[in-house]
Design a protein around this motif. Structure first.
Motif, short mmCIF file in Angstrom:
data_model
loop_
_atom_site.label_atom_id
_atom_site.label_comp_id
_atom_site.label_asym_id
_atom_site.label_seq_id
_atom_site.Cartn_x
_atom_site.Cartn_y
_atom_site.Cartn_z
N SER A 1 6.80 20.29 16.56
CA SER A 1 5.35 20.16 16.67
C SER A 1 4.64 21.10 15.69
CB SER A 1 4.89 20.44 18.10
OG SER A 1 5.26 21.76 18.48
N GLU A 2 5.20 22.28 15.48
CA GLU A 2 4.59 23.23 14.55
C GLU A 2 4.69 22.72 13.11
OE1 GLU A 2 2.83 26.03 14.83
OE2 GLU A 2 2.90 25.94 17.00
N PHE A 3 5.77 22.03 12.77
CA PHE A 3 5.92 21.58 11.40
C PHE A 3 4.90 20.51 11.05
CE2 PHE A 3 8.10 19.61 7.73
CZ PHE A 3 8.04 20.73 6.92
N GLY A 4 4.55 19.67 12.00
CA GLY A 4 3.49 18.68 11.76
C GLY A 4 2.17 19.36 11.43
N VAL A 5 1.88 20.45 12.13
CA VAL A 5 0.67 21.22 11.86
C VAL A 5 0.73 21.84 10.47
CG1 VAL A 5 -0.70 23.22 12.61
CG2 VAL A 5 0.27 21.68 14.31
N VAL A 6 1.90 22.39 10.11
CA VAL A 6 2.08 22.99 8.78
C VAL A 6 1.87 21.95 7.69
CG1 VAL A 6 3.77 24.02 7.20
CG2 VAL A 6 3.60 24.84 9.54
N ARG A 7 2.48 20.79 7.88
CA ARG A 7 2.36 19.71 6.88
C ARG A 7 0.88 19.38 6.64
NH1 ARG A 7 6.06 14.66 6.40
NH2 ARG A 7 7.32 15.99 7.69
N ASN A 8 0.10 19.32 7.70
CA ASN A 8 -1.32 19.02 7.57
C ASN A 8 -2.12 20.18 6.99
OD1 ASN A 8 -0.91 16.45 8.61
ND2 ASN A 8 -1.30 17.11 10.71
N ALA A 9 -1.63 21.42 7.18
CA ALA A 9 -2.35 22.60 6.71
C ALA A 9 -2.02 22.98 5.27
CB ALA A 9 -2.05 23.78 7.63
N LEU A 10 -0.92 22.48 4.72
CA LEU A 10 -0.51 22.86 3.36
C LEU A 10 -1.59 22.66 2.30
CD1 LEU A 10 3.22 21.77 3.28
CD2 LEU A 10 2.34 24.09 2.98
N PRO A 11 -2.41 21.63 2.37
CA PRO A 11 -3.47 21.48 1.35
C PRO A 11 -4.48 22.64 1.34
CG PRO A 11 -3.06 19.38 2.40
CD PRO A 11 -2.28 20.42 3.18
N GLU A 12 -4.46 23.52 2.35
CA GLU A 12 -5.34 24.70 2.35
C GLU A 12 -5.04 25.59 1.16
OE1 GLU A 12 -5.15 26.89 6.02
OE2 GLU A 12 -5.49 25.08 7.21
N VAL A 13 -3.79 25.62 0.71
CA VAL A 13 -3.43 26.40 -0.47
C VAL A 13 -3.71 25.51 -1.68
CG1 VAL A 13 -1.64 27.77 -1.61
CG2 VAL A 13 -1.64 27.57 0.89
N LYS A 14 -4.94 25.57 -2.14
CA LYS A 14 -5.44 24.62 -3.14
C LYS A 14 -4.77 24.72 -4.51
CE LYS A 14 -9.99 24.29 -0.96
NZ LYS A 14 -9.43 23.72 0.19
N GLU A 15 -4.12 25.84 -4.79
CA GLU A 15 -3.46 26.02 -6.08
C GLU A 15 -2.12 25.29 -6.16
OE1 GLU A 15 -6.15 29.42 -5.24
OE2 GLU A 15 -4.58 28.42 -4.14
N LEU A 16 -1.66 24.75 -5.04
CA LEU A 16 -0.38 24.05 -4.99
C LEU A 16 -0.58 22.59 -4.60
CD1 LEU A 16 1.75 26.70 -3.06
CD2 LEU A 16 1.58 26.39 -5.54
N GLU A 17 0.19 21.72 -5.22
CA GLU A 17 0.19 20.30 -4.86
C GLU A 17 1.59 19.93 -4.39
OE1 GLU A 17 0.44 16.42 -7.56
OE2 GLU A 17 -1.45 17.49 -7.79
N ILE A 18 1.69 19.36 -3.22
CA ILE A 18 3.00 18.97 -2.68
C ILE A 18 3.53 17.79 -3.47
CG2 ILE A 18 4.22 18.12 -0.64
CD1 ILE A 18 1.95 19.44 1.02
#
Length: 108
Positions: free
Chosen positions: A63-80
């Motif tokens: 459940s935490e990883f789903g939250v992380v996946r959705n939160a990753l775009p917060e680090v705007k200098e990185l593109e997944i």
């Protein structure tokens, strides 16, 4: 029970603290960073710049990883560019760096 995930990101803008921002995000959601490698755009000392960051992550709660996946775009200098269960090539890339693997393959 924990799961391993491979994360690859393109560095859109390099600045002090980008890695720290990502590590803090992972820590908040109980995701452990087991390995990190970088790909470099330039090799000359005055122009050296990371172009890719690759991670092996250990997730203990799905459940935490789903939250992380959705939160990753917060680090705007990185593109997944990739997020998946790690393949054999991913593991080799994390150990030796993709650039080293590709150079070795060309030399064979």
């Amino acid at each position: 029970m924990s799961e391993l995930w491979y994360l690859e990101t393109k560095v859109l803008k390099d600045r002090p603290g980008v890695l720290s921002d990502l590590a803090s995000l992972m820590a908040r959601h109980k995701v452990n960073i087991l390995a990190i490698t970088t790909g470099l755009e330039e090799m000359s000392p005055e122009k050296i710049k990371p172009s890719v960051l690759r991670f092996l992550l250990q997730v203990t709660e799905k459940s935490e990883f789903g939250v992380v996946r959705n939160a990753l775009p917060e680090v705007k200098e990185l593109e997944i560019t990739a997020m998946r269960k790690p393949t054999s090539l991913d593991m080799i890339t994390l150990k030796y760096g993709l650039e080293a693997v590709m150079t070795t393959a060309r030399d064979m």
